[in-house]
Design a protein around this motif. Structure first.
Motif, short mmCIF file in Angstrom:
data_model
loop_
_atom_site.label_atom_id
_atom_site.label_comp_id
_atom_site.label_asym_id
_atom_site.label_seq_id
_atom_site.Cartn_x
_atom_site.Cartn_y
_atom_site.Cartn_z
N LEU A 84 0.82 -1.21 0.00
CA LEU A 84 0.00 0.00 0.00
C LEU A 84 0.85 1.27 0.00
O LEU A 84 0.36 2.34 -0.36
CB LEU A 84 -0.96 -0.01 1.19
CG LEU A 84 -2.12 -0.99 1.05
CD1 LEU A 84 -2.88 -1.11 2.36
CD2 LEU A 84 -3.04 -0.58 -0.09
N ALA A 85 2.11 1.15 0.37
CA ALA A 85 3.02 2.30 0.35
C ALA A 85 3.51 2.60 -1.07
O ALA A 85 4.09 3.66 -1.31
CB ALA A 85 4.21 2.06 1.27
N LEU A 86 3.26 1.68 -2.00
CA LEU A 86 3.70 1.87 -3.38
C LEU A 86 2.65 2.66 -4.16
O LEU A 86 1.46 2.37 -4.09
CB LEU A 86 3.93 0.52 -4.06
CG LEU A 86 4.99 -0.37 -3.40
CD1 LEU A 86 5.04 -1.73 -4.09
CD2 LEU A 86 6.35 0.30 -3.42
N LYS A 87 3.11 3.63 -4.92
CA LYS A 87 2.22 4.55 -5.64
C LYS A 87 1.19 3.84 -6.53
O LYS A 87 0.03 4.23 -6.53
CB LYS A 87 3.07 5.53 -6.44
CG LYS A 87 2.28 6.63 -7.09
CD LYS A 87 3.18 7.63 -7.78
CE LYS A 87 2.37 8.73 -8.41
NZ LYS A 87 3.22 9.72 -9.06
N PRO A 88 1.57 2.82 -7.30
CA PRO A 88 0.58 2.22 -8.20
C PRO A 88 -0.53 1.43 -7.50
O PRO A 88 -1.58 1.19 -8.09
CB PRO A 88 1.40 1.28 -9.09
CG PRO A 88 2.82 1.63 -8.88
CD PRO A 88 2.91 2.28 -7.53
N VAL A 89 -0.31 1.00 -6.27
CA VAL A 89 -1.24 0.08 -5.60
C VAL A 89 -2.34 0.86 -4.89
O VAL A 89 -2.08 1.67 -4.01
CB VAL A 89 -0.49 -0.83 -4.59
CG1 VAL A 89 -1.47 -1.75 -3.89
CG2 VAL A 89 0.60 -1.62 -5.30
N ASP A 90 -3.59 0.58 -5.29
CA ASP A 90 -4.74 1.25 -4.69
C ASP A 90 -5.36 0.45 -3.55
O ASP A 90 -5.76 1.02 -2.54
CB ASP A 90 -5.80 1.52 -5.76
CG ASP A 90 -5.29 2.48 -6.80
OD1 ASP A 90 -5.00 3.64 -6.45
OD2 ASP A 90 -5.15 2.08 -7.98
N TYR A 91 -5.46 -0.87 -3.72
CA TYR A 91 -6.08 -1.72 -2.71
C TYR A 91 -5.28 -3.02 -2.59
O TYR A 91 -4.72 -3.51 -3.57
CB TYR A 91 -7.52 -2.08 -3.08
CG TYR A 91 -8.44 -0.90 -3.11
CD1 TYR A 91 -8.99 -0.37 -1.94
CD2 TYR A 91 -8.76 -0.28 -4.32
CE1 TYR A 91 -9.83 0.73 -1.97
CE2 TYR A 91 -9.60 0.82 -4.36
CZ TYR A 91 -10.13 1.33 -3.18
OH TYR A 91 -10.95 2.43 -3.21
N VAL A 92 -5.31 -3.58 -1.38
CA VAL A 92 -4.71 -4.89 -1.13
C VAL A 92 -5.76 -5.75 -0.41
O VAL A 92 -6.49 -5.25 0.44
CB VAL A 92 -3.44 -4.78 -0.26
CG1 VAL A 92 -2.96 -6.15 0.19
CG2 VAL A 92 -2.33 -4.07 -1.02
N VAL A 93 -5.79 -7.01 -0.79
CA VAL A 93 -6.65 -7.98 -0.13
C VAL A 93 -5.83 -9.25 0.10
O VAL A 93 -4.99 -9.61 -0.74
CB VAL A 93 -7.93 -8.28 -0.97
CG1 VAL A 93 -7.59 -8.90 -2.32
CG2 VAL A 93 -8.91 -9.14 -0.20
#
Length: 161
Positions: A84-93
């Motif tokens: 989630l700290a990476l710019k391209p990533v919006d959501y994690v599941v």
């Protein structure tokens, strides 16, 4: 700021809402136990294929079943926060099964991105998406290579100095 580490049910509702508003949702998954350039390159490319990037990660138990009892090296909560700290990533599941089949069936993103080591016919969940994209490996960049380098250089316990 709203929570971007979602449960399966929360992600399903969020994707429906995003798609209804005209957003293209891109999905990728993996263990992502030790982040490296191959992963970040994949995330950048995946994000460029749509508006929203969802990264699904194997739970600790699932990862251990896939990779062996010495893994994960980084726990699922930490892996989620790192992603989630990476710019391209919006959501994690986080998903607990061996594959994301049931998750993909539930959330139905628009695009599925996998590494180039997968043959199209072997990509789990491809039937639930409009488009599948295979991203080529970044040569020499892998978690296994990182682990081997660490063991080679630091095989014996060392101090933090």
């Amino acid at each position: 700021m709203k929570n971007r580490a979602l449960t399966r049910k929360e992600l399903q509702a969020e994707i429906k809402k995003l798609q209804k508003s005209g957003k293209k949702v891109v999905f990728t998954n993996g263990c992502f136990d030790l982040l490296h350039l191959g992963h970040t390159s994949l995330f950048k490319k995946a994000k460029s294929l749509g508006d929203v990037l969802v990264v699904a990660i194997n739970s600790d138990k699932s990862l251990s079943c896939l990779k062996g009892p010495k893994r994960p090296l980084v726990g699922e909560k930490d892996r989620a926060q790192l992603l989630l700290a990476l710019k391209p990533v919006d959501y994690v599941v986080v998903f607990g099964e061996q594959t994301p089949h049931e998750l993909l069936k539930a959330v139905k993103p628009d695009v599925l991105v996998k590494g180039g080591d997968y043959k199209l016919q072997d990509i789990v969940g491809r039937e639930f998406v409009k488009k599948v994209y295979r991203y080529p490996f970044v040569k020499g960049k892998s978690t296994t290579n990182l682990i081997n380098t660490i063991v080679e250089r630091y095989g014996k316990k060392t101090s933090s100095k």
